[in-house]
Design a protein around this motif. Structure first.
Motif, PDB file in Angstrom:
ATOM      1  N   VAL A  42       0.833  -1.204   0.000  1.00 38.34           N
ATOM      2  CA  VAL A  42       0.000   0.000   0.000  1.00 38.34           C
ATOM      3  C   VAL A  42       0.867   1.253   0.000  1.00 38.34           C
ATOM      4  O   VAL A  42       0.597   2.203  -0.740  1.00 38.34           O
ATOM      5  N   SER A  43       1.926   1.274   0.794  1.00 36.09           N
ATOM      6  CA  SER A  43       2.803   2.454   0.801  1.00 36.09           C
ATOM      7  C   SER A  43       3.468   2.633  -0.563  1.00 36.09           C
ATOM      8  O   SER A  43       3.687   3.757  -1.011  1.00 36.09           O
ATOM      9  N   ARG A  44       3.760   1.543  -1.247  1.00 36.70           N
ATOM     10  CA  ARG A  44       4.333   1.632  -2.587  1.00 36.70           C
ATOM     11  C   ARG A  44       3.308   2.173  -3.585  1.00 36.70           C
ATOM     12  O   ARG A  44       3.642   2.932  -4.484  1.00 36.70           O
ATOM     13  N   LEU A  45       2.031   1.781  -3.431  1.00 37.40           N
ATOM     14  CA  LEU A  45       0.973   2.337  -4.288  1.00 37.40           C
ATOM     15  C   LEU A  45       0.838   3.842  -4.073  1.00 37.40           C
ATOM     16  O   LEU A  45       0.709   4.614  -5.026  1.00 37.40           O
ATOM     17  N   VAL A  46       0.869   4.270  -2.814  1.00 39.29           N
ATOM     18  CA  VAL A  46       0.772   5.691  -2.488  1.00 39.29           C
ATOM     19  C   VAL A  46       1.955   6.451  -3.075  1.00 39.29           C
ATOM     20  O   VAL A  46       1.796   7.508  -3.690  1.00 39.29           O
ATOM     21  N   VAL A  71      -9.259  -7.293  -3.847  1.00 42.07           N
ATOM     22  CA  VAL A  71      -9.486  -6.285  -2.817  1.00 42.07           C
ATOM     23  C   VAL A  71     -10.860  -6.591  -2.234  1.00 42.07           C
ATOM     24  O   VAL A  71     -11.831  -6.721  -2.978  1.00 42.07           O
ATOM     25  N   VAL A  72     -10.907  -6.737  -0.919  1.00 42.97           N
ATOM     26  CA  VAL A  72     -12.162  -7.053  -0.239  1.00 42.97           C
ATOM     27  C   VAL A  72     -12.442  -5.989   0.817  1.00 42.97           C
ATOM     28  O   VAL A  72     -11.545  -5.248   1.209  1.00 42.97           O
ATOM     29  N   ARG A  73     -13.668  -5.949   1.257  1.00 41.58           N
ATOM     30  CA  ARG A  73     -14.028  -5.067   2.355  1.00 41.58           C
ATOM     31  C   ARG A  73     -14.032  -5.877   3.650  1.00 41.58           C
ATOM     32  O   ARG A  73     -14.472  -7.019   3.674  1.00 41.58           O
ATOM     33  N   ILE A 103     -13.343  -1.076   5.645  1.00 47.13           N
ATOM     34  CA  ILE A 103     -12.172  -0.599   4.908  1.00 47.13           C
ATOM     35  C   ILE A 103     -11.845  -1.622   3.826  1.00 47.13           C
ATOM     36  O   ILE A 103     -12.340  -2.739   3.838  1.00 47.13           O
ATOM     37  N   GLN A 104     -10.996  -1.228   2.906  1.00 45.44           N
ATOM     38  CA  GLN A 104     -10.549  -2.147   1.867  1.00 45.44           C
ATOM     39  C   GLN A 104      -9.305  -2.891   2.346  1.00 45.44           C
ATOM     40  O   GLN A 104      -8.472  -2.329   3.059  1.00 45.44           O
ATOM     41  N   VAL A 105      -9.203  -4.148   1.951  1.00 45.18           N
ATOM     42  CA  VAL A 105      -8.045  -4.979   2.289  1.00 45.18           C
ATOM     43  C   VAL A 105      -7.505  -5.555   0.993  1.00 45.18           C
ATOM     44  O   VAL A 105      -8.233  -6.182   0.222  1.00 45.18           O
ATOM     45  N   MET A 121      -5.440   1.970   4.437  1.00 49.87           N
ATOM     46  CA  MET A 121      -5.850   2.961   5.424  1.00 49.87           C
ATOM     47  C   MET A 121      -5.734   4.397   4.913  1.00 49.87           C
ATOM     48  O   MET A 121      -5.966   5.325   5.675  1.00 49.87           O
ATOM     49  N   VAL A 122      -5.347   4.597   3.666  1.00 48.58           N
ATOM     50  CA  VAL A 122      -5.242   5.946   3.113  1.00 48.58           C
ATOM     51  C   VAL A 122      -6.061   6.003   1.834  1.00 48.58           C
ATOM     52  O   VAL A 122      -6.041   5.078   1.025  1.00 48.58           O
ATOM     53  N   ALA A 123      -6.770   7.104   1.659  1.00 48.19           N
ATOM     54  CA  ALA A 123      -7.680   7.236   0.521  1.00 48.19           C
ATOM     55  C   ALA A 123      -6.959   7.130  -0.813  1.00 48.19           C
ATOM     56  O   ALA A 123      -7.510   6.609  -1.783  1.00 48.19           O
TER      57      ALA A 123
END
Length: 176
Positions: A42-46, A71-73, A103-105, A121-123
């Motif tokens: 996720v940090s790499r996507l951001v 990606v699941v909720r 949230i999304q996982v 955890m980040v939009a």
């Protein structure tokens, strides 16, 4: 963005991801126990989105083996116990959703078993609906797609017209 804000964001992002996960989304590390993935997908996507709006292959952001991703909720889980301790762990509502909120996982599977899961955890790392389900590694190229309010989300890139195969009944017409 000033360096102190980037540092605080990185600490915040890392800390938010280390909070306890519900049973449906437990691990932040590969299931085989390897330490190959020191930081989060996720940090790499951001970080990718902060640098460019170009497509990214999800396999280039991972350091573990996987066959497909979804990606699941899931429920957000319990809050962190050390929120705001010594000023290093932020408590913003966007980084610390209330228990029970959805949230999304991000989930990666190999041979039908989960090898990595991480809460989003980040939009700026959220995925658009419909959420991706069992997307094969070879097709896991992500692009930015805005939602109704223009907020950038992640979507799986659809094949270009030239890459799409004609329907089975039409293949004989093109010599295939």
């Amino acid at each position: 963005m000033p360096a102190r804000h980037l540092f605080r964001f990185a600490v915040c992002l890392t800390t938010a991801m280390l909070a306890p996960l519900p049973l449906a989304a437990q691990s932040l590390a590969p299931a085989d126990g390897s330490a190959a993935m020191a930081d989060s997908v996720v940090s790499r996507l951001v970080a990718w989105r902060a640098r460019t709006d170009q497509p990214v292959t999800l396999s280039s952001l991972t350091a573990f083996e996987w066959d497909s991703f979804s990606v699941v909720r899931a429920a957000a889980g319990d809050p962190m116990a050390n929120c705001s301790r010594e000023g290093l762990v932020p408590c913003g509502p966007d980084l610390h959703p209330p228990p029970g909120s959805m949230i999304q996982v991000l989930r990666f599977d190999r041979a039908g078993r989960s090898v990595y899961q991480e809460r989003i955890m980040v939009a700026s790392a959220n995925f658009a609906d419909p959420l991706p389900t069992a997307v094969p590694r070879a097709q896991a190229t992500l692009v930015t797609c805005p939602n109704e309010q223009g907020v950038p989300l992640w979507c799986v890139q659809t094949p270009r017209k030239s890459e799409q195969k004609p329907p089975q009944g039409l293949r004989s017409l093109d010599g295939g």
